[in-house]
Design a protein around this motif. Structure first.
Motif, mmCIF file in Angstrom:
data_model
loop_
_atom_site.group_PDB
_atom_site.id
_atom_site.type_symbol
_atom_site.label_atom_id
_atom_site.label_comp_id
_atom_site.label_asym_id
_atom_site.label_seq_id
_atom_site.Cartn_x
_atom_site.Cartn_y
_atom_site.Cartn_z
ATOM 1 N N LEU A 97 0.834 -1.191 0.000
ATOM 2 C CA LEU A 97 0.000 0.000 0.000
ATOM 3 C C LEU A 97 0.866 1.237 0.000
ATOM 4 C CD1 LEU A 97 -2.784 -1.125 2.469
ATOM 5 C CD2 LEU A 97 -2.546 -1.541 0.030
ATOM 6 N N ASN A 98 0.467 2.173 -0.788
ATOM 7 C CA ASN A 98 1.246 3.392 -0.930
ATOM 8 C C ASN A 98 0.760 4.415 0.087
ATOM 9 O OD1 ASN A 98 3.102 5.061 -1.884
ATOM 10 N ND2 ASN A 98 2.171 5.383 -3.891
ATOM 11 N N MET A 99 1.172 4.228 1.365
ATOM 12 C CA MET A 99 0.643 5.133 2.377
ATOM 13 C C MET A 99 1.655 6.237 2.668
ATOM 14 S SD MET A 99 0.932 2.311 5.285
ATOM 15 C CE MET A 99 2.431 1.508 5.707
ATOM 16 N N PRO A 100 1.158 7.340 3.201
ATOM 17 C CA PRO A 100 2.081 8.431 3.492
ATOM 18 C C PRO A 100 3.088 8.021 4.565
ATOM 19 C CG PRO A 100 -0.139 8.897 4.327
ATOM 20 C CD PRO A 100 -0.236 7.666 3.485
ATOM 21 N N GLY A 101 4.294 8.480 4.438
ATOM 22 C CA GLY A 101 5.313 8.223 5.454
ATOM 23 C C GLY A 101 5.876 6.813 5.440
ATOM 24 N N ARG A 102 5.633 6.092 4.368
ATOM 25 C CA ARG A 102 6.075 4.698 4.312
ATOM 26 C C ARG A 102 7.594 4.545 4.483
ATOM 27 N NH1 ARG A 102 7.087 1.890 -0.192
ATOM 28 N NH2 ARG A 102 7.013 -0.383 -0.084
ATOM 29 N N PRO A 103 8.400 5.367 3.793
ATOM 30 C CA PRO A 103 9.862 5.213 3.940
ATOM 31 C C PRO A 103 10.318 5.390 5.384
ATOM 32 C CG PRO A 103 9.342 6.741 2.162
ATOM 33 C CD PRO A 103 8.060 6.443 2.847
ATOM 34 N N TYR A 104 9.695 6.349 6.096
ATOM 35 C CA TYR A 104 10.104 6.584 7.479
ATOM 36 C C TYR A 104 9.716 5.400 8.343
ATOM 37 C CZ TYR A 104 10.487 11.184 5.513
ATOM 38 O OH TYR A 104 10.836 12.224 4.702
ATOM 39 N N PHE A 105 8.561 4.850 8.026
ATOM 40 C CA PHE A 105 8.091 3.682 8.762
ATOM 41 C C PHE A 105 9.080 2.532 8.607
ATOM 42 C CE2 PHE A 105 5.208 0.746 10.541
ATOM 43 C CZ PHE A 105 4.210 1.489 11.137
ATOM 44 N N LEU A 106 9.513 2.321 7.357
ATOM 45 C CA LEU A 106 10.452 1.230 7.093
ATOM 46 C C LEU A 106 11.768 1.459 7.823
ATOM 47 C CD1 LEU A 106 9.828 0.543 3.315
ATOM 48 C CD2 LEU A 106 9.285 -0.908 5.260
ATOM 49 N N GLY A 107 12.251 2.716 7.752
ATOM 50 C CA GLY A 107 13.489 3.043 8.447
ATOM 51 C C GLY A 107 13.332 2.819 9.945
ATOM 52 N N GLY A 108 12.188 3.261 10.468
ATOM 53 C CA GLY A 108 11.913 3.094 11.889
ATOM 54 C C GLY A 108 11.941 1.640 12.302
ATOM 55 N N LEU A 109 11.417 0.780 11.447
ATOM 56 C CA LEU A 109 11.380 -0.649 11.751
ATOM 57 C C LEU A 109 12.783 -1.195 11.964
ATOM 58 C CD1 LEU A 109 8.833 -2.491 9.481
ATOM 59 C CD2 LEU A 109 8.819 -2.208 11.945
ATOM 60 N N ILE A 110 13.690 -0.817 11.064
ATOM 61 C CA ILE A 110 15.052 -1.336 11.154
ATOM 62 C C ILE A 110 15.707 -0.840 12.440
ATOM 63 C CG2 ILE A 110 17.298 -1.387 10.044
ATOM 64 C CD1 ILE A 110 16.091 -1.385 7.472
ATOM 65 N N ILE A 111 15.506 0.438 12.727
ATOM 66 C CA ILE A 111 16.118 0.985 13.936
ATOM 67 C C ILE A 111 15.577 0.266 15.169
ATOM 68 C CG2 ILE A 111 16.276 3.036 15.383
ATOM 69 C CD1 ILE A 111 16.242 4.682 12.784
ATOM 70 N N LEU A 112 14.261 0.092 15.191
ATOM 71 C CA LEU A 112 13.644 -0.574 16.336
ATOM 72 C C LEU A 112 14.178 -1.989 16.495
ATOM 73 C CD1 LEU A 112 9.870 0.345 16.487
ATOM 74 C CD2 LEU A 112 11.682 0.784 18.141
ATOM 75 N N HIS A 113 14.373 -2.641 15.347
ATOM 76 C CA HIS A 113 14.840 -4.017 15.386
ATOM 77 C C HIS A 113 16.225 -4.100 16.025
ATOM 78 C CE1 HIS A 113 15.611 -8.056 14.560
ATOM 79 N NE2 HIS A 113 16.268 -7.912 13.440
ATOM 80 N N ALA A 114 17.058 -3.084 15.727
ATOM 81 C CA ALA A 114 18.426 -3.110 16.233
ATOM 82 C C ALA A 114 18.535 -2.442 17.605
ATOM 83 C CB ALA A 114 19.351 -2.392 15.240
ATOM 84 N N PHE A 115 17.454 -1.866 18.088
ATOM 85 C CA PHE A 115 17.470 -1.084 19.317
ATOM 86 C C PHE A 115 17.654 -1.980 20.541
ATOM 87 C CE2 PHE A 115 15.625 1.792 22.482
ATOM 88 C CZ PHE A 115 16.211 2.979 22.077
ATOM 89 N N PRO A 116 18.546 -1.614 21.458
ATOM 90 C CA PRO A 116 18.676 -2.415 22.687
ATOM 91 C C PRO A 116 17.450 -2.197 23.571
ATOM 92 C CG PRO A 116 20.154 -0.533 22.734
ATOM 93 C CD PRO A 116 19.474 -0.493 21.418
#
Ligand SMILES: Nc1ncnc2c1ncn2[C@@H]1O[C@H](COP(=O)(O)OP(=O)(O)OP(=O)(O)O)[C@@H](O)[C@H]1O
Ligand SMILES: [Mg+2]
Lengths: 275, 347
Positions: A97-116
């Motif tokens: 789905l082409n939703m607003p803010g998608r790139p930031y969401f994806l970036g956020g996911l990676i950061i969260l995944h690596a977050f202690p």
């Protein structure tokens, strides 16, 4: 066979490196049923005394092992289902789905995944306290699922990305609604990812220690890891035999699951390709 | 059913890909959308089937206006370039899926699937999965699935692009046969001019979002409306030479050609000569040197560098004793010369 022959030296190195681990495991198994004399490596007589926790309460202040096992099972299952269900839908949305803010969401996911995540524990503690979920199974289920989600969503997004979008368009052209297309045409293509994610998040829940320790320290929501911790801490003289036996008991399901679902687990690295 | 696009406009954000395009496909006709990559063929196709919203204009099936109708409700069958079969379903389930969505009864679905699989000749493969089929068979399944709902319009997006040369030939006539047998209105998207010419009743040749010419294949080949059309159709392609039209067509290199009958222009022009209209069978007239001979089995392609400059191509039956380096003096079929203005329009 020829491949095995060619990499024999690699196998040798790996074997040498893992020998200490193997030895430890072997002794864990042996010593859980046969205590060795102090100072000797050789096990003594067969003795199931260490496994007494299965049929009696080792400490009247604590629930029986079966309650803890049930709690662990519930905890692991609930988080696995929660994570899988949410990742399945969220991954689709992020992939298609082409939703607003998608790139930031994806970036956020990676950061969260690596977050202690352990650094968040105090904040989480306060939130749970506030919600009245502190020291309850439900509370740690929600927390664990939330922490596992970035990984799950990311994995599922990867699987959805491999499904050609023409399949969806063909489905729409054939007259099916978007939801039906997703359920009937797309979801079957990502089944391998679904299975792997389910198993991995179950195993992760099964072995979780810190969250229950900090967020559900009472006896009502005790899981196996905290149960073991309590066993080793309470007693004035630590009973290592008992500890080892409980450890064995704790790891048996993990081993069984690995043996049964090896193929599905491998899928996560293969990206869901199949013939 | 007749399909009519009126003033179709498509924008992606700021970029206008197609502006004010009009296109009518007659009932039962097979129309080719032909053009170079990026000219907007797929975009047009996706607008017709409803995958893309149109930014402007309207679309009619017969006398129904379907401009804003969602894709699910339009009666359009689509064959995608990669077939887009459902990998987890058998051939039978694949073909029957559109009917299953419409809640048609099981026995009726089975009947219809049998009918369609006979039509595309895959009746013996119904239990297989797509991965167990060859490219041509997958193509047939995709065709059957697109046609089972008896759609008003059949859209084919580069249906032959993924097949090998022999299969391509076979499927070319197969698709045409099926289209004729069912009398369905069809649009074929392709960038292969041979496909367009051999399969379709009419060709719409597109460039940068516009239809340059819309005509039957023979008509378009013999009578192109612009230099672009002339250059796009024909294999081996046409050769263009600069010339000044006066008494004769002066090539400016000391050589000249007779004026074709009916040409009125004077001054700078570009002339196009198809390879079959240049050769020893047309007498003499142009001198040059053979620089390249490409045998193609039945015929040979011959590149000639003209005396004084310019290159021109000829095609001759195989076995002609022509060698690179040879000097020749061959003629041109004068009335088949196509003349264009400097801006590419036909004169
Ligand atoms: N989603 C999009 N966003 C922006 N521009 C697009 C989009 N889809 C297509 N375009 C542009 O529209 C133009 C036409 O694209 P289209 O896919 O219709 O070309 P085509 O004729 O089908 O070419 P091909 O033969 O390569 O498939 C191209 O210039 C392309 O870059
Ligand atoms: Mg295209």
């Amino acid at each position: 066979m020829t491949a095995n022959a060619r990499i024999w030296h690699l196998v040798l190195v790996l074997a040498a490196c893992s020998t200490p681990l193997m030895i430890m495991y072997v002794f864990q198994v042996i010593e859980s049923v046969a205590e060795s004399d102090p100072g000797s490596l050789w096990p003594g007589e067969l003795d199931f005394e260490n496994w007494r926790f299965l049929w009696e309460r080792i400490d009247t202040a604590r629930p029986s092992i079966w309650v803890a096992t049930f709690n662990t099972f519930l905890f692991a299952c609930a988080t696995a289902f929660l994570v899988t269900a949410l990742s399945t839908t969220a991954g689709y949305a992020l992939s298609r789905l082409n939703m607003p803010g998608r790139p930031y969401f994806l970036g956020g996911l990676i950061i969260l995944h690596a977050f202690p995540t352990i650094t968040l524990i105090i904040a989480i503690f306060i939130i749970l306290q506030f919600l009245g979920l502190f020291d309850s199974l439900l509370g740690i289920i929600l927390v664990k699922a939330a922490l596992e989600l970035p990984f799950g969503v990311w994995i599922m997004k990867g699987f959805y990305d491999t499904v050609p979008w023409e399949i969806e368009m063909a489905g729409v052209q054939d007259g099916a609604s978007r939801v039906r297309v997703w359920w009937e045409l797309v979801l079957p293509q990502v089944k391998p990812g679904l299975a792997a994610l389910l198993i991995i998040s179950f195993l992760s829940g099964w072995s979780e220690f810190v969250l229950p320790l900090v967020l559900a320290p009472g006896t009502s929501a005790q899981v196996l890891s905290t149960y073991m911790n309590a066993v080793i801490q309470d007693d004035t003289t630590a009973d290592f035999g008992l500890f080892k036996a409980i450890g064995m008991f704790y790891s048996i399901p993990v081993i069984i699951i690995y043996l049964l679902f090896q193929k599905q687990l491998m899928n996560i690295y293969g990206g869901g390709t199949k013939g | 059913m007749e399909l009519r696009l009126e003033k179709f406009t498509k924008r992606f954000g700021e970029v206008t890909v197609i502006e004010d395009m009009d296109l009518t496909v007659e009932s039962g006709e097979m129309m080719a959308l032909l053009g170079p990559s990026g000219c907007g063929k797929s975009t047009t196709l996706f607008a017709i089937c409803g995958i893309h919203k149109m930014s402007g204009g309207s679309l009619h099936f017969g006398d129904r206006n379907v401009t804003t109708m969602p894709a699910q409700q339009r009666s359009v069958g689509v064959v995608f370039q990669n077939y887009a079969l459902y990998p987890h379903m058998t051939v039978e389930q694949n073909i029957g899926f559109p009917l299953k969505v419409q809640r048609v009864s099981k026995s009726e679905i089975r009947e219809e699937v049998a009918r369609l699989s006979d039509l595309v000749q895959i009746g013996n493969l119904l239990d297989r999965r797509p991965a167990q089929l060859s490219g041509g068979q997958q193509q047939r399944v995709a065709l059957a699935r697109a046609m089972i709902r008896k759609p008003d319009v059949l859209l084919l997006d580069e249906p032959l692009a993924n097949l090998d040369a022999k299969l391509r030939l076979e499927m070319r006539s197969e698709i045409r046969r099926i289209q004729r047998e069912t009398g369905i209105t069809a649009i074929l998207v392709t960038h292969d001019q041979v496909e367009a010419m051999s399969m379709c009743d009419r060709i719409a040749l597109m460039k940068e979002g516009q239809i340059m010419q819309l005509a039957a294949p023979e008509e378009m080949y013999a009578n192109p409306s612009s230099q672009f059309v002339a250059g796009f159709l024909g294999n081996p392609p046409i050769s263009f030479l600069d010339a000044v039209a006066g008494e004769r067509l002066d090539l400016g290199t000391g050589q000249s050609l007779a004026r074709p009958f009916g040409l009125e222009a004077t001054g700078d022009v570009v002339i196009g000569i198809r390879p079959e209209f240049f050769g020893p069978q047309h007498g003499t007239g142009l001198e040059g040197e053979v620089i390249f001979v490409e045998p193609q089995g039945r015929e040979e392609l011959i590149d000639v560098r003209l005396e004084g400059g310019g290159e021109i191509r000829s095609v001759l039956p195989a076995g002609e004793p022509v060698k690179p380096g040879e000097r020749i003096n061959w003629g041109v079929a004068t009335d088949r010369i196509l003349a264009f203005a400097k801006d590419g329009t036909r004169l």
